[in-house]
Design a protein around this motif. Structure first.
Motif, PDB file in Angstrom:
ATOM      1  N   ASP A  24     -12.188 -18.819 -24.697  1.00 53.11           N
ATOM      2  CA  ASP A  24     -12.026 -17.906 -23.562  1.00 53.11           C
ATOM      3  C   ASP A  24     -13.004 -18.231 -22.437  1.00 53.11           C
ATOM      4  OD1 ASP A  24      -9.930 -16.547 -24.764  1.00 53.11           O
ATOM      5  OD2 ASP A  24     -11.196 -14.919 -25.527  1.00 53.11           O
ATOM      6  N   MET A  25     -14.248 -18.595 -22.782  1.00 53.18           N
ATOM      7  CA  MET A  25     -15.231 -18.959 -21.758  1.00 53.18           C
ATOM      8  C   MET A  25     -14.761 -20.180 -20.969  1.00 53.18           C
ATOM      9  SD  MET A  25     -19.050 -18.196 -23.256  1.00 53.18           S
ATOM     10  CE  MET A  25     -18.856 -18.985 -24.846  1.00 53.18           C
ATOM     11  N   GLN A  26     -14.183 -21.155 -21.675  1.00 50.07           N
ATOM     12  CA  GLN A  26     -13.691 -22.346 -20.973  1.00 50.07           C
ATOM     13  C   GLN A  26     -12.500 -21.993 -20.087  1.00 50.07           C
ATOM     14  OE1 GLN A  26     -13.128 -25.442 -23.903  1.00 50.07           O
ATOM     15  NE2 GLN A  26     -15.295 -25.964 -23.846  1.00 50.07           N
ATOM     16  N   LEU A  27     -11.669 -21.083 -20.550  1.00 47.51           N
ATOM     17  CA  LEU A  27     -10.539 -20.650 -19.734  1.00 47.51           C
ATOM     18  C   LEU A  27     -11.040 -19.941 -18.474  1.00 47.51           C
ATOM     19  CD1 LEU A  27      -8.056 -19.297 -22.453  1.00 47.51           C
ATOM     20  CD2 LEU A  27      -7.961 -21.479 -21.250  1.00 47.51           C
ATOM     21  N   GLU A  28     -12.050 -19.094 -18.628  1.00 48.72           N
ATOM     22  CA  GLU A  28     -12.619 -18.378 -17.484  1.00 48.72           C
ATOM     23  C   GLU A  28     -13.223 -19.337 -16.467  1.00 48.72           C
ATOM     24  OE1 GLU A  28     -15.349 -15.456 -19.028  1.00 48.72           O
ATOM     25  OE2 GLU A  28     -13.744 -14.417 -20.118  1.00 48.72           O
ATOM     26  N   LYS A  29     -13.791 -20.446 -16.926  1.00 52.18           N
ATOM     27  CA  LYS A  29     -14.361 -21.458 -16.030  1.00 52.18           C
ATOM     28  C   LYS A  29     -13.270 -22.267 -15.341  1.00 52.18           C
ATOM     29  CE  LYS A  29     -18.261 -22.460 -19.079  1.00 52.18           C
ATOM     30  NZ  LYS A  29     -18.866 -23.570 -19.838  1.00 52.18           N
ATOM     31  N   GLY A  30     -12.034 -22.121 -15.805  1.00 52.81           N
ATOM     32  CA  GLY A  30     -10.936 -22.871 -15.208  1.00 52.81           C
ATOM     33  C   GLY A  30     -10.758 -24.258 -15.789  1.00 52.81           C
ATOM     34  N   GLU A  31     -11.428 -24.538 -16.908  1.00 55.09           N
ATOM     35  CA  GLU A  31     -11.316 -25.867 -17.508  1.00 55.09           C
ATOM     36  C   GLU A  31      -9.928 -26.102 -18.114  1.00 55.09           C
ATOM     37  OE1 GLU A  31     -14.616 -27.100 -19.949  1.00 55.09           O
ATOM     38  OE2 GLU A  31     -15.997 -25.859 -18.785  1.00 55.09           O
ATOM     39  N   PHE A  32      -9.294 -25.032 -18.544  1.00 58.90           N
ATOM     40  CA  PHE A  32      -7.957 -25.117 -19.130  1.00 58.90           C
ATOM     41  C   PHE A  32      -7.140 -23.936 -18.632  1.00 58.90           C
ATOM     42  CE2 PHE A  32     -10.821 -27.293 -21.990  1.00 58.90           C
ATOM     43  CZ  PHE A  32     -10.157 -28.491 -22.216  1.00 58.90           C
ATOM     44  N   ALA A  33      -5.843 -24.132 -18.507  1.00 55.28           N
ATOM     45  CA  ALA A  33      -4.967 -23.081 -17.988  1.00 55.28           C
ATOM     46  C   ALA A  33      -4.584 -22.063 -19.046  1.00 55.28           C
ATOM     47  CB  ALA A  33      -3.704 -23.707 -17.389  1.00 55.28           C
ATOM     48  N   SER A  34      -4.618 -22.482 -20.316  1.00 56.75           N
ATOM     49  CA  SER A  34      -4.194 -21.578 -21.388  1.00 56.75           C
ATOM     50  C   SER A  34      -4.825 -22.002 -22.705  1.00 56.75           C
ATOM     51  CB  SER A  34      -2.666 -21.603 -21.533  1.00 56.75           C
ATOM     52  OG  SER A  34      -2.251 -22.879 -22.000  1.00 56.75           O
ATOM     53  N   VAL A  35      -4.771 -21.104 -23.675  1.00 60.48           N
ATOM     54  CA  VAL A  35      -5.247 -21.438 -25.016  1.00 60.48           C
ATOM     55  C   VAL A  35      -4.421 -22.592 -25.572  1.00 60.48           C
ATOM     56  CG1 VAL A  35      -5.524 -20.597 -27.375  1.00 60.48           C
ATOM     57  CG2 VAL A  35      -6.134 -19.120 -25.448  1.00 60.48           C
ATOM     58  N   SER A  36      -3.123 -22.572 -25.350  1.00 65.29           N
ATOM     59  CA  SER A  36      -2.270 -23.658 -25.843  1.00 65.29           C
ATOM     60  C   SER A  36      -2.701 -25.005 -25.275  1.00 65.29           C
ATOM     61  CB  SER A  36      -0.803 -23.387 -25.485  1.00 65.29           C
ATOM     62  OG  SER A  36      -0.314 -22.301 -26.214  1.00 65.29           O
ATOM     63  N   ILE A  39      -5.854 -26.076 -27.092  1.00 65.55           N
ATOM     64  CA  ILE A  39      -5.552 -26.534 -28.453  1.00 65.55           C
ATOM     65  C   ILE A  39      -4.923 -27.927 -28.415  1.00 65.55           C
ATOM     66  CG2 ILE A  39      -4.132 -26.112 -30.502  1.00 65.55           C
ATOM     67  CD1 ILE A  39      -6.499 -24.192 -30.322  1.00 65.55           C
ATOM     68  N   ARG A  40      -3.963 -28.149 -27.521  1.00 67.40           N
ATOM     69  CA  ARG A  40      -3.349 -29.482 -27.411  1.00 67.40           C
ATOM     70  C   ARG A  40      -4.398 -30.534 -27.080  1.00 67.40           C
ATOM     71  NH1 ARG A  40       0.902 -26.333 -25.154  1.00 67.40           N
ATOM     72  NH2 ARG A  40       0.093 -26.629 -23.063  1.00 67.40           N
ATOM     73  N   HIS A  41      -5.307 -30.202 -26.156  1.00 66.04           N
ATOM     74  CA  HIS A  41      -6.384 -31.128 -25.791  1.00 66.04           C
ATOM     75  C   HIS A  41      -7.271 -31.435 -27.003  1.00 66.04           C
ATOM     76  CE1 HIS A  41      -9.703 -32.901 -23.530  1.00 66.04           C
ATOM     77  NE2 HIS A  41     -10.506 -32.079 -24.192  1.00 66.04           N
ATOM     78  N   ALA A  42      -7.648 -30.390 -27.747  1.00 59.93           N
ATOM     79  CA  ALA A  42      -8.516 -30.575 -28.912  1.00 59.93           C
ATOM     80  C   ALA A  42      -7.839 -31.447 -29.967  1.00 59.93           C
ATOM     81  CB  ALA A  42      -8.888 -29.216 -29.506  1.00 59.93           C
ATOM     82  N   ILE A  43      -6.557 -31.239 -30.193  1.00 59.54           N
ATOM     83  CA  ILE A  43      -5.823 -32.043 -31.177  1.00 59.54           C
ATOM     84  C   ILE A  43      -5.768 -33.502 -30.730  1.00 59.54           C
ATOM     85  CG2 ILE A  43      -3.539 -32.458 -32.182  1.00 59.54           C
ATOM     86  CD1 ILE A  43      -3.210 -29.345 -32.187  1.00 59.54           C
ATOM     87  N   ARG A  44      -5.453 -33.731 -29.446  1.00 64.27           N
ATOM     88  CA  ARG A  44      -5.407 -35.117 -28.937  1.00 64.27           C
ATOM     89  C   ARG A  44      -6.758 -35.806 -29.086  1.00 64.27           C
ATOM     90  NH1 ARG A  44      -2.977 -32.633 -24.363  1.00 64.27           N
ATOM     91  NH2 ARG A  44      -0.730 -32.636 -24.636  1.00 64.27           N
ATOM     92  N   GLU A  45      -7.836 -35.091 -28.770  1.00 64.05           N
ATOM     93  CA  GLU A  45      -9.178 -35.669 -28.886  1.00 64.05           C
ATOM     94  C   GLU A  45      -9.507 -36.025 -30.335  1.00 64.05           C
ATOM     95  OE1 GLU A  45     -11.564 -36.497 -26.482  1.00 64.05           O
ATOM     96  OE2 GLU A  45      -9.785 -36.288 -25.227  1.00 64.05           O
ATOM     97  N   GLN A  46      -9.162 -35.156 -31.264  1.00 62.94           N
ATOM     98  CA  GLN A  46      -9.433 -35.428 -32.677  1.00 62.94           C
ATOM     99  C   GLN A  46      -8.627 -36.627 -33.165  1.00 62.94           C
ATOM    100  OE1 GLN A  46     -11.742 -34.330 -34.663  1.00 62.94           O
ATOM    101  NE2 GLN A  46     -11.021 -35.557 -36.378  1.00 62.94           N
TER     102      GLN A  46
END
Length: 86
Positions: A24-36, A39-46
Protein backbone atom coordinates in the motif's frame (compact mmCIF):
# COMPACT_ATOMS: atom_id res chain seq x y z
CA UNK A 1 -1.89 -4.11 -36.67
CA UNK A 2 -3.96 -4.78 -33.58
CA UNK A 3 -2.47 -5.35 -30.17
CA UNK A 4 -3.74 -8.48 -28.44
CA UNK A 5 -4.26 -8.68 -24.73
CA UNK A 6 -2.68 -11.74 -23.08
CA UNK A 7 -5.03 -14.18 -21.41
CA UNK A 8 -5.28 -13.39 -17.72
CA UNK A 9 -5.83 -15.88 -14.92
CA UNK A 10 -7.08 -15.05 -11.45
CA UNK A 11 -5.05 -16.06 -8.39
CA UNK A 12 -6.11 -15.71 -4.80
CA UNK A 13 -3.34 -15.31 -2.24
CA UNK A 14 -3.16 -14.75 1.49
CA UNK A 15 -0.41 -12.52 2.85
CA UNK A 16 0.43 -11.05 6.25
CA UNK A 17 -0.97 -7.57 6.91
CA UNK A 18 2.57 -6.18 7.19
CA UNK A 19 3.24 -7.05 3.55
CA UNK A 20 -0.06 -5.53 2.50
CA UNK A 21 0.91 -2.32 4.31
CA UNK A 22 4.25 -2.21 2.48
CA UNK A 23 2.53 -2.71 -0.88
CA UNK A 24 0.00 0.00 0.00
CA UNK A 25 2.87 2.42 0.77
CA UNK A 26 4.33 1.80 -2.69
CA UNK A 27 0.92 2.34 -4.25
CA UNK A 28 0.55 5.63 -2.35
CA UNK A 29 3.95 6.75 -3.68
CA UNK A 30 2.69 6.06 -7.19
CA UNK A 31 5.24 3.33 -7.87
CA UNK A 32 2.50 0.96 -9.00
CA UNK A 33 -1.05 1.55 -10.21
CA UNK A 34 -2.58 -1.43 -8.42
CA UNK A 35 -1.86 -4.38 -6.16
CA UNK A 36 -2.17 -6.64 -9.20
CA UNK A 37 0.50 -4.63 -11.02
CA UNK A 38 2.78 -4.90 -7.98
CA UNK A 39 2.25 -8.69 -7.73
CA UNK A 40 2.93 -9.17 -11.46
CA UNK A 41 6.13 -7.13 -11.10
CA UNK A 42 7.25 -9.16 -8.07
CA UNK A 43 6.61 -12.46 -9.87
CA UNK A 44 8.55 -11.30 -12.96
CA UNK A 45 11.47 -10.19 -10.80
CA UNK A 46 11.59 -13.51 -8.94
CA UNK A 47 11.45 -15.52 -12.16
CA UNK A 48 14.27 -13.39 -13.60
CA UNK A 49 16.41 -13.97 -10.48
CA UNK A 50 15.87 -17.72 -10.75
CA UNK A 51 16.70 -17.69 -14.46
CA UNK A 52 19.87 -15.66 -13.80
CA UNK A 53 20.90 -18.11 -11.06
CA UNK A 54 20.45 -21.08 -13.39
CA UNK A 55 22.33 -19.37 -16.22
CA UNK A 56 25.21 -18.55 -13.86
CA UNK A 57 25.29 -22.16 -12.65
CA UNK A 58 25.26 -23.46 -16.22
CA UNK A 59 28.05 -21.08 -17.24
CA UNK A 60 30.21 -22.23 -14.33
CA UNK A 61 29.40 -25.92 -14.75
CA UNK A 62 28.40 -27.21 -18.22
CA UNK A 63 27.54 -30.61 -16.68
CA UNK A 64 24.79 -28.85 -14.71
CA UNK A 65 23.10 -27.77 -17.97
CA UNK A 66 23.35 -31.33 -19.29
CA UNK A 67 21.78 -32.68 -16.10
CA UNK A 68 19.03 -30.04 -16.21
CA UNK A 69 18.23 -30.93 -19.83
CA UNK A 70 18.12 -34.63 -18.91
CA UNK A 71 15.70 -33.83 -16.09
CA UNK A 72 13.41 -31.81 -18.37
CA UNK A 73 13.47 -34.58 -21.01
CA UNK A 74 12.64 -37.28 -18.46
CA UNK A 75 16.01 -38.99 -18.87
CA UNK A 76 16.73 -39.27 -15.16
CA UNK A 77 16.61 -42.24 -12.84
CA UNK A 78 15.96 -42.44 -9.10
CA UNK A 79 18.94 -42.18 -6.78
CA UNK A 80 19.19 -44.13 -3.53
CA UNK A 81 20.25 -41.48 -1.00
CA UNK A 82 20.20 -43.88 1.95
CA UNK A 83 23.89 -44.65 1.45
CA UNK A 84 24.64 -41.05 2.44
CA UNK A 85 22.85 -41.27 5.77
CA UNK A 86 24.85 -41.49 9.01
Amino acid sequence: MTKTTPQLNRLTITVPSGLVSQIDMQLEKGEFASVSEWIRHAIREQLKREEDTLERLFAENPKARESWNDLLAGRTKPVDLSRFED
